[in-house]
Motif scaffolding. Structure first.
Motif, PDB file in Angstrom:
ATOM      1  N   SER A  15       0.853  -1.262   0.125  1.00 30.80           N
ATOM      2  CA  SER A  15      -0.061   0.096  -0.079  1.00 30.80           C
ATOM      3  C   SER A  15       1.058   1.132  -0.067  1.00 30.80           C
ATOM      4  CB  SER A  15      -0.946  -0.018   1.151  1.00 30.80           C
ATOM      5  OG  SER A  15      -0.143   0.336   2.244  1.00 30.80           O
ATOM      6  N   GLY A  16       2.128   1.274   0.868  1.00 29.72           N
ATOM      7  CA  GLY A  16       2.747   2.526   1.012  1.00 29.72           C
ATOM      8  C   GLY A  16       2.136   3.542   1.715  1.00 29.72           C
ATOM      9  N   LYS A  17       1.107   3.057   2.439  1.00 23.93           N
ATOM     10  CA  LYS A  17       0.349   4.263   3.174  1.00 23.93           C
ATOM     11  C   LYS A  17       0.026   3.445   4.540  1.00 23.93           C
ATOM     12  CE  LYS A  17       0.017   7.304  -0.032  1.00 23.93           C
ATOM     13  NZ  LYS A  17       0.782   8.585  -0.014  1.00 23.93           N
ATOM     14  N   LEU A  18       0.250   2.266   4.656  1.00 19.24           N
ATOM     15  CA  LEU A  18       0.350   1.675   6.077  1.00 19.24           C
ATOM     16  C   LEU A  18       1.463   0.949   6.705  1.00 19.24           C
ATOM     17  CD1 LEU A  18      -2.976  -0.448   4.730  1.00 19.24           C
ATOM     18  CD2 LEU A  18      -3.143   1.851   6.035  1.00 19.24           C
ATOM     19  N   ASN A  19       2.488   1.741   6.586  1.00 20.20           N
ATOM     20  CA  ASN A  19       3.701   1.436   6.986  1.00 20.20           C
ATOM     21  C   ASN A  19       3.725   1.260   8.476  1.00 20.20           C
ATOM     22  OD1 ASN A  19       4.817   1.507   4.615  1.00 20.20           O
ATOM     23  ND2 ASN A  19       4.881   3.667   4.584  1.00 20.20           N
ATOM     24  N   VAL A  20       3.150   2.204   9.368  1.00 18.16           N
ATOM     25  CA  VAL A  20       3.175   2.010  10.774  1.00 18.16           C
ATOM     26  C   VAL A  20       2.413   0.673  11.098  1.00 18.16           C
ATOM     27  CG1 VAL A  20       2.584   2.902  12.944  1.00 18.16           C
ATOM     28  CG2 VAL A  20       3.432   4.466  11.196  1.00 18.16           C
ATOM     29  N   LEU A  21       1.240   0.484  10.387  1.00 19.59           N
ATOM     30  CA  LEU A  21       0.558  -0.647  10.718  1.00 19.59           C
ATOM     31  C   LEU A  21       1.340  -1.974  10.121  1.00 19.59           C
ATOM     32  CD1 LEU A  21      -2.303  -2.192  11.368  1.00 19.59           C
ATOM     33  CD2 LEU A  21      -2.830  -1.894   9.015  1.00 19.59           C
ATOM     34  N   LEU A  22       2.270  -2.014   9.332  1.00 20.16           N
ATOM     35  CA  LEU A  22       2.743  -3.211   8.724  1.00 20.16           C
ATOM     36  C   LEU A  22       4.000  -3.326   9.958  1.00 20.16           C
ATOM     37  CD1 LEU A  22       3.824  -5.155   6.912  1.00 20.16           C
ATOM     38  CD2 LEU A  22       4.980  -3.671   5.743  1.00 20.16           C
ATOM     39  N   ALA A  23       4.594  -2.331  10.357  1.00 21.69           N
ATOM     40  CA  ALA A  23       5.595  -2.535  11.517  1.00 21.69           C
ATOM     41  C   ALA A  23       4.844  -3.009  12.684  1.00 21.69           C
ATOM     42  CB  ALA A  23       6.259  -1.107  11.846  1.00 21.69           C
ATOM     43  N   ALA A  24       3.746  -2.816  12.834  1.00 20.98           N
ATOM     44  CA  ALA A  24       3.060  -3.441  14.085  1.00 20.98           C
ATOM     45  C   ALA A  24       2.787  -4.762  13.791  1.00 20.98           C
ATOM     46  CB  ALA A  24       1.869  -2.605  14.630  1.00 20.98           C
ATOM     47  N   ILE A  25       2.461  -5.160  12.798  1.00 25.19           N
ATOM     48  CA  ILE A  25       1.966  -6.485  12.508  1.00 25.19           C
ATOM     49  C   ILE A  25       3.319  -7.354  12.712  1.00 25.19           C
ATOM     50  CG2 ILE A  25       1.536  -8.102  10.513  1.00 25.19           C
ATOM     51  CD1 ILE A  25      -0.467  -5.740   9.496  1.00 25.19           C
ATOM     52  N   ASN A  26       4.492  -6.937  12.083  1.00 19.84           N
ATOM     53  CA  ASN A  26       5.710  -7.406  12.184  1.00 19.84           C
ATOM     54  C   ASN A  26       6.206  -7.673  13.477  1.00 19.84           C
ATOM     55  OD1 ASN A  26       5.873  -8.119   9.638  1.00 19.84           O
ATOM     56  ND2 ASN A  26       6.827  -6.079   9.176  1.00 19.84           N
ATOM     57  N   ALA A  27       6.148  -6.329  14.416  1.00 20.63           N
ATOM     58  CA  ALA A  27       6.357  -6.568  15.848  1.00 20.63           C
ATOM     59  C   ALA A  27       5.619  -7.357  16.824  1.00 20.63           C
ATOM     60  CB  ALA A  27       6.602  -5.058  16.275  1.00 20.63           C
TER      61      ALA A  27
END
Length: 190
Positions: free
Chosen positions: A48-60
């Motif tokens: 998406s390029g607009k959900l980077n913080v969400l992606l970082a949270a999913i990974n963390a």
């Protein structure tokens, strides 16, 4: 006489929201977000390029495998702009390995089991006199209501978020992009 009025109100709401959802998918005020219905929630979040913080949270939170394969899930996905009310140091602290359970709790506060489209939300609101309650996978309740043509989510603490992009279909569920982070506690990220 009440029954036909409810049907008319529901039909008008559905038409307005459907038009809004289609237009907001193309021109989102939080930035253009496109989703591929053949990809998973995680794959589309990455792309998406607009959900980077969400992606970082999913990974963390070690939820990558669950949100990549299992489902169906309905994810109320905060855009990167939704995290703007938090400082970068608050977000960095949250994403540290020792806070994995807090991140998982935060994510689970944004996920509902099943494939709940905007049309299903509108139908439930129509049956519920303008509101419906959803139970997150964390077990907390979120109430959906209408404000104009927007679906607004409100938690038990009064935190609210508007759906800015509805019905981004995924191979393992549906994602609705929201304009705010809904917190498990009263405005306390940690």
């Amino acid at each position: 006489m009440k029954f036909p009025v409810k049907i008319l109100v529901f039909a008008l709401g559905l038409c307005c929201f459907s038009s809004f959802a289609q237009n907001s998918n193309k021109n989102l005020k939080h930035g253009r977000i496109t989703m591929d219905p053949n990809k998973s929630i995680v794959q589309n979040t990455e792309d998406s390029g607009k959900l980077n913080v969400l992606l970082a949270a999913i990974n963390a939170s070690d939820m990558t495998e669950v949100l990549d394969k299992d489902g169906p899930f309905t994810v109320f996905a905060p855009s990167d702009l939704a995290f703007d009310k938090f400082t970068s140091s608050e977000i960095a602290l949250l994403l540290k390995p020792e806070n994995k359970n807090k991140v998982r709790s935060l994510l689970n506060y944004h996920i509902v089991a099943g494939n709940i489209t905007a049309a299903k939300l509108l139908q439930a609101m129509s049956r519920g006199n303008g509101k419906t309650t959803l139970t997150t996978v964390q077990g907390n309740k979120i109430t959906a209501t209408m404000s104009g043509i927007d679906i607004v989510l409100t938690d038990s603490y009064g935190n609210t978020a508007r759906i800015t992009t509805a019905d981004a279909n995924q191979c393992n569920g549906v994602m609705h992009v929201i304009d705010s982070v809904i917190l498990p506690q009263k405005y306390n990220l940690l």
